[in-house]
Design a protein around this motif. Structure first.
Motif, PDB file in Angstrom:
ATOM      1  N   LEU A 253       0.318  -1.074   0.013  1.00 18.69           N
ATOM      2  CA  LEU A 253      -0.227  -0.077   0.041  1.00 18.69           C
ATOM      3  C   LEU A 253       0.652   1.174   0.308  1.00 18.69           C
ATOM      4  O   LEU A 253       0.823   2.141  -1.067  1.00 18.69           O
ATOM      5  N   LEU A 254       1.593   1.006   0.627  1.00 17.99           N
ATOM      6  CA  LEU A 254       3.052   1.998   0.481  1.00 17.99           C
ATOM      7  C   LEU A 254       2.920   2.698  -0.713  1.00 17.99           C
ATOM      8  O   LEU A 254       3.490   3.738  -1.155  1.00 17.99           O
ATOM      9  N   ASP A 255       3.151   1.256  -1.530  1.00 18.97           N
ATOM     10  CA  ASP A 255       3.867   1.556  -2.244  1.00 18.97           C
ATOM     11  C   ASP A 255       3.476   1.855  -3.799  1.00 18.97           C
ATOM     12  O   ASP A 255       3.472   2.789  -4.734  1.00 18.97           O
ATOM     13  N   LYS A 256       1.582   1.415  -3.015  1.00 22.79           N
ATOM     14  CA  LYS A 256       0.752   2.355  -4.260  1.00 22.79           C
ATOM     15  C   LYS A 256       0.796   3.652  -4.165  1.00 22.79           C
ATOM     16  O   LYS A 256       0.244   4.590  -5.097  1.00 22.79           O
ATOM     17  N   ALA A 257       1.079   4.623  -2.911  1.00 20.25           N
ATOM     18  CA  ALA A 257       0.609   5.199  -2.485  1.00 20.25           C
ATOM     19  C   ALA A 257       1.788   5.892  -3.015  1.00 20.25           C
ATOM     20  O   ALA A 257       1.563   7.460  -3.472  1.00 20.25           O
ATOM     21  N   ALA A 258       3.138   6.038  -3.287  1.00 18.17           N
ATOM     22  CA  ALA A 258       3.886   6.752  -3.940  1.00 18.17           C
ATOM     23  C   ALA A 258       4.325   7.276  -5.066  1.00 18.17           C
ATOM     24  O   ALA A 258       4.314   7.401  -5.832  1.00 18.17           O
ATOM     25  N   GLU A 259       2.524   5.981  -6.190  1.00 14.00           N
ATOM     26  CA  GLU A 259       3.104   6.316  -7.206  1.00 14.00           C
ATOM     27  C   GLU A 259       0.433   6.163  -8.181  1.00 14.00           C
ATOM     28  O   GLU A 259       0.985   6.944  -8.753  1.00 14.00           O
ATOM     29  N   HIS A 260       0.384   6.429  -7.195  1.00 17.28           N
ATOM     30  CA  HIS A 260      -1.045   6.256  -7.967  1.00 17.28           C
ATOM     31  C   HIS A 260      -1.544   7.936  -7.430  1.00 17.28           C
ATOM     32  O   HIS A 260      -1.670   8.813  -6.482  1.00 17.28           O
ATOM     33  N   ASP A 261      -2.609   8.357  -8.401  1.00 12.89           N
ATOM     34  CA  ASP A 261      -3.447   9.559  -8.413  1.00 12.89           C
ATOM     35  C   ASP A 261      -4.503   9.295  -6.867  1.00 12.89           C
ATOM     36  O   ASP A 261      -4.238  10.462  -5.726  1.00 12.89           O
ATOM     37  N   GLY A 262      -5.332   8.404  -6.672  1.00 13.96           N
ATOM     38  CA  GLY A 262      -6.058   8.427  -5.687  1.00 13.96           C
ATOM     39  C   GLY A 262      -7.159   9.231  -5.775  1.00 13.96           C
ATOM     40  O   GLY A 262      -8.056   9.613  -6.645  1.00 13.96           O
ATOM     41  N   ASP A 263      -8.177   8.867  -5.123  1.00 12.74           N
ATOM     42  CA  ASP A 263      -9.289   9.637  -5.547  1.00 12.74           C
ATOM     43  C   ASP A 263      -9.557  10.818  -4.877  1.00 12.74           C
ATOM     44  O   ASP A 263     -10.862  11.531  -5.590  1.00 12.74           O
ATOM     45  N   GLU A 264      -8.518  11.719  -4.468  1.00 17.12           N
ATOM     46  CA  GLU A 264      -8.611  12.791  -4.075  1.00 17.12           C
ATOM     47  C   GLU A 264      -7.231  13.897  -3.835  1.00 17.12           C
ATOM     48  O   GLU A 264      -6.384  12.844  -3.334  1.00 17.12           O
ATOM     49  N   VAL A 265      -6.994  14.732  -5.044  1.00 16.75           N
ATOM     50  CA  VAL A 265      -5.997  15.269  -4.678  1.00 16.75           C
ATOM     51  C   VAL A 265      -6.104  17.132  -4.439  1.00 16.75           C
ATOM     52  O   VAL A 265      -7.072  17.737  -5.336  1.00 16.75           O
TER      53      VAL A 265
END
Length: 379
Positions: A253-265
């Motif tokens: 999940l930390l790896d995902k946090a490093a790359e993905h845009d997410g639901d909210e910016v």
């Protein structure tokens, strides 16, 4: 091996010369308790073999520093020279000055019986058994190998406290109401009910709350609970574990946090902060939103903080220097928003309320921390 001069220097650093612990630090061969240990480098962990390099062994063993003796359940004592374990430390020899501070907070008298939770290498248990009679000291650890090794090291020094392997978060192998003092060098949340049962009425416990640097001291009440406070000092101990190593973390999940845009910016109001090294802020956040894991990276002026939780929530905040960050968040909760709530409280009130808070512990271990109008319930 001429270790006595090193031990005397360590005693000067770890305790005041009038402290009842200083003479025992000076008289105890710490290197015997950490013959091998792990040292972190950029590629993981490297084995350090004391007997193979005696000078380095003495220099490391008699620094006022913690030495990691187990990583992801892999004991340095049992490792091969080329082993490079990956993961989190699972046991260490605590820096002596912190042991002394925990013992001072416990207010140990010469007649007290002491329950030592988190025996580890056995060094702290040895200090207790030197200061007190061995039959006044009971040490416990969840790791059978550590208990076996500690017993052997203690026996070679002519010390015979009781040392048992058990999960200290469950029922303890001591009689109820038999301990005057309980000192934990592992962190917990909440305080196990078995610890309260083990203490006599008026007995005192000293522990840290898991995920924080908060030291809690409390004395057992007539109703089986305990009342105390969060000390102003700081300490960080590994979480109490229930087996050889900790459950899998949220690495993916930390790896995902490093790359993905997410639901909210969004744009954050405050600069990026290295939460794990902002001890008060980290402690406050851990009380209100427990279980978050953090990473922080800096490349030149670019600062990036990552957050992740086992429930699937994650966040990433990036900015140059002290600029307002761009914040990406995903999952069921907004972790960066929870952090910013803590920071806003700090700015509004001038401090965070966690240190100096009163602690009220029920017989089942449920804990309430309160200071002024602020309070939090830990279960």
């Amino acid at each position: 091996m001429r270790w006595q001069e090193h031990a005397a220097t360590l005693a000067d650093r770890a305790a005041h010369r009038t402290s009842p612990w200083a003479v025992h630090i000076a008289d105890l061969p710490r290197h015997e308790f950490v013959p091998r240990w792990w040292k972190r480098d950029p590629e993981g962990w490297t084995l350090q073999d004391g007997p193979a390099e005696p000078d380095a062994w003495l220099n490391e063993a008699y620094r006022d520093a913690s030495l990691v003796t187990s990583v992801a359940g892999r004991h340095a004592d049992r490792a091969a020279p080329g082993d490079r374990p990956q993961g989190a430390p699972t046991s260490s020899a605590t820096l002596p000055s912190l042991l002394v501070r925990m013992y001072e907070l416990a207010r140990i008298d010469d007649s007290d019986s002491v329950l030592d939770v988190g025996t580890g290498s056995g060094y702290g248990t040895a200090l207790l058994a030197r200061r007190l009679a061995p039959d006044q000291v009971t040490g416990v650890d969840v790791d059978p190998y550590l208990v076996e090794a500690a017993r052997g090291r203690l026996a070679r020094l002519g010390l015979a406290p009781t040392v048992l392997d058990t999960d200290a978060t469950g029922r303890l192998p001591v009689e109820d109401s038999s301990a005057d003092r309980l000192v934990a060098t592992v962190s917990v949340r909440p305080v196990p009910a078995s610890w309260l049962r083990a203490l006599c009425t008026g007995g005192r416990l000293v522990t840290t709350l898991a995920g924080t640097s908060l030291i809690v001291t409390a004395e057992k009440d007539d109703d089986g609970g305990a009342t105390g406070r969060v000390e102003w000092d700081r300490a960080g101990f590994m979480r109490a574990r229930h087996g050889a190593h900790y459950p899998d973390d949220v690495r993916a999940l930390l790896d995902k946090a490093a790359e993905h845009d997410g639901d909210e910016v969004t744009r954050g109001p405050y600069p990026v902060v290295d939460v794990a090294n902002a001890w008060d802020l980290d402690s406050m956040l851990s009380l209100t939103t427990p279980g978050i894991q953090h990473e922080f990276h800096q490349e030149g002026e670019l600062r990036t903080a990552l957050m992740a939780h086992a429930d699937g929530s994650w966040a990433r905040a990036s900015a140059l220097g002290a600029d307002r960050p761009t914040v990406h968040q995903g999952g069921p909760r907004r972790l960066w928003d929870a952090l910013e709530e803590c920071r806003a409280y700090w700015l509004t009130h001038g401090e965070l309320p966690v240190r100096g808070a009163r602690a009220f512990i029920r017989p089942d271990g449920t804990t309430l921390l309160a200071r002024g109008k602020w309070h939090v319930k830990l279960t």
